[in-house]
Scaffold this motif. Sequence first.
Motif: not given
Length: 406
Positions: A242-247, A365-370, A267-269, A281-292
């Motif tokens: 589900x493209x999720x994570x656990x803590x 983007x439109x997501x498609x599973x591998x 469906x969309x990311x 490559x694509x990185x979900x926006x919420x995963x990005x802390x900063x760009x340097x």
Amino acid sequence: MSAEVDTGTDKQAAGGALLRVSSQKISRLMDLVGELSLSVSETVNSPDLLEGNGDRTDFEAAAHRLSMIVREVQDAATELRLVPVDEVFKRLKRMIRELERQTKKKINLNIVGADTAIDKMVADRLYDPLLHVLRNSADHGLEGVDERVAAGKSEKGTITLSAAQVGSEVQIVVGDDGRGLNRKKILEIARKRGFYGPDEEPESSKLWKVIFEPGFSTAETVSNLSGRGVGMDVLNSTMRDLRGRIAVDSWEGKGTNVSLHIPVSLAFLDCILLRQGTHLFAVPVEDIAEIVNPGIENSMTISAGSRAEMLRLRDTHVPVCRLETYYGNAMPDLKPLTDTVVIVLNAGSKLIAVPVDEVLDRQQVVMKPLSGVLAKVRASWGCALLGTGEVALVLDADRLAAGGEN
């Protein structure tokens, strides 16, 4: 499609009519909206238009309006497949009385945020994994009545099931006020199974992750509730799909929280597009802390034999993860960090630094599973289809930080 018409007031009849539509039809609509989005993007970015001469102001304005409309259609289609998480919570609530009977414990279930909306496809897959967490909380987490009274707690243990939308994610937490995880016992079993050396003392946040390994259990006896070493690994596998994570957070004598972080829509990311060499490559926006853009003072190498790199970021040192080591056919001469753009990603409880040649754009983007043989592509959620006709690999920051393992 069958219709349920609200028979209340005129206002309800005019604005509150209900239609019952099968989830398969909604999924088909989502697929078509995705294809529409790609088609529009491909059209407005056509090389024939980009290479043409003359004033294209009117066209660009019309293309912008069309793109905005498509984005609104995407959002509307996404909302059609959202359901309240209460659909799952109600089923779990019915299990509490059975868990009380089986564990001979007194349990109070506290539900918070039941009206939080979640993708129907996610809701359909969450019940079994959440049930395993609930069983663990009842069986392992909560103490018996005598033990709770001796510890100065109320006779009745409390399990809290909560949901809330945080940005573009839904966060579901199963928390209890029990005894907390047994660090000593978990570490002992983890060492026996080879996860850690005999003298290693991992941080608790890292140690808790071993409970999601297949076959891992601290139960001394097998019951119909626990002890088989299955359940938590099922949750881990489901969350990955589900493209999720656990803590996991645990406090000795006070309880444990298991938090699930799941995208609102599958469906969309919303992504940042990157280029590394010839690869996209694509990185979900919420995963990005900063760009340097690192300078020479930000770069350092340790353990020269293994070429381990670190990015000095203010008062911290962030490990560098080179995409070439995962997706390159051969190891080229790596560019120094000063010749790259570095994307700093949130990977669970830590940061990683990913150098790339170029940051291209921000897109939904439109997501498609591998699938098939591509399902084992390392450290990836799937692929993103771009309006240019190209395909970008969507990076999974947690698995990149863990060495790319699936």
